[in-house]
Design a protein around this motif. Structure first.
Motif, PDB file in Angstrom:
ATOM      1  N   TYR A  43       0.837  -1.206   0.000  1.00 60.40           N
ATOM      2  CA  TYR A  43       0.000   0.000   0.000  1.00 60.40           C
ATOM      3  C   TYR A  43       0.871   1.254   0.000  1.00 60.40           C
ATOM      4  CZ  TYR A  43      -3.449   3.438   1.519  1.00 60.40           C
ATOM      5  OH  TYR A  43      -4.256   4.539   1.605  1.00 60.40           O
ATOM      6  N   VAL A  47       1.105   3.986  -2.958  1.00 62.92           N
ATOM      7  CA  VAL A  47       0.709   5.376  -2.681  1.00 62.92           C
ATOM      8  C   VAL A  47       1.895   6.309  -2.956  1.00 62.92           C
ATOM      9  CG1 VAL A  47       0.113   7.002  -0.839  1.00 62.92           C
ATOM     10  CG2 VAL A  47      -1.151   4.869  -1.067  1.00 62.92           C
ATOM     11  N   SER A  50       2.300   7.234  -6.494  1.00 64.24           N
ATOM     12  CA  SER A  50       1.102   7.871  -7.072  1.00 64.24           C
ATOM     13  C   SER A  50       0.220   6.905  -7.854  1.00 64.24           C
ATOM     14  CB  SER A  50       1.474   9.060  -7.961  1.00 64.24           C
ATOM     15  OG  SER A  50       2.189  10.010  -7.214  1.00 64.24           O
ATOM     16  N   LYS A  52      -3.038   4.603  -8.338  1.00 65.03           N
ATOM     17  CA  LYS A  52      -4.408   4.664  -7.842  1.00 65.03           C
ATOM     18  C   LYS A  52      -4.700   3.377  -7.075  1.00 65.03           C
ATOM     19  CE  LYS A  52      -9.149   5.355  -9.157  1.00 65.03           C
ATOM     20  NZ  LYS A  52     -10.113   5.558 -10.197  1.00 65.03           N
ATOM     21  N   ILE A  53      -5.157   3.532  -5.842  1.00 64.98           N
ATOM     22  CA  ILE A  53      -5.459   2.379  -5.007  1.00 64.98           C
ATOM     23  C   ILE A  53      -6.883   1.930  -5.302  1.00 64.98           C
ATOM     24  CG2 ILE A  53      -5.640   1.514  -2.640  1.00 64.98           C
ATOM     25  CD1 ILE A  53      -2.775   2.310  -3.546  1.00 64.98           C
TER      26      ILE A  53
END
Length: 123
Positions: A43, A47, A50, A52-53
């Motif tokens: 994670y 993040v 950059s 997109k989660i």
């Protein structure tokens, strides 16, 4: 001469990045990782780059939404038949139509609850 495998750099062989955080920040990150269905390491790496989660979708809740959507379609079909003065709905009175409308509203509420569970899954 070194083999190709020996030259390859992996994450495990690289230097880790330490991140200091307050207990509340750590807890928040852990909650977000569970929602995304990822490890804390993955994670934070994504993040930090950059990316997109994307969260995990509960397949069972999606199935429930599909069933509820089918119910709404059938109820809407009944209402449409009544509004077009179809012979098959000639015996429908105002109370029946109002009951169908109440059922549609109840089904929409049910769908909203399931959608909330999909968007904000239990942790």
């Amino acid at each position: 001469m070194m083999s190709e495998k020996a030259k390859r750099i992996t994450r495990k062989s690289s230097t880790p990045i330490k991140v200091y955080s307050l207990p509340e920040e750590k807890e928040h990150i852990e909650v977000q990782t569970k929602r995304a269905g990822m490890s804390v390491t993955r994670y934070l790496r994504e993040v930090g780059q950059s990316y997109k989660i994307k969260g995990v979708v509960d397949c069972e809740k999606v199935r429930e939404l599909a069933l509820i959507n089918g119910d709404l379609g059938r109820l809407g079909g009944l209402l449409k038949l009544w509004l077009t003065d179809d012979v098959r709905t000639a015996q429908f009175g105002q109370s029946t139509i109002l009951a169908v409308l109440r059922k549609i509203e109840a089904t929409q509420e049910e769908m909203g609850k399931v959608m909330t569970k999909v968007v904000m899954p239990k942790i």
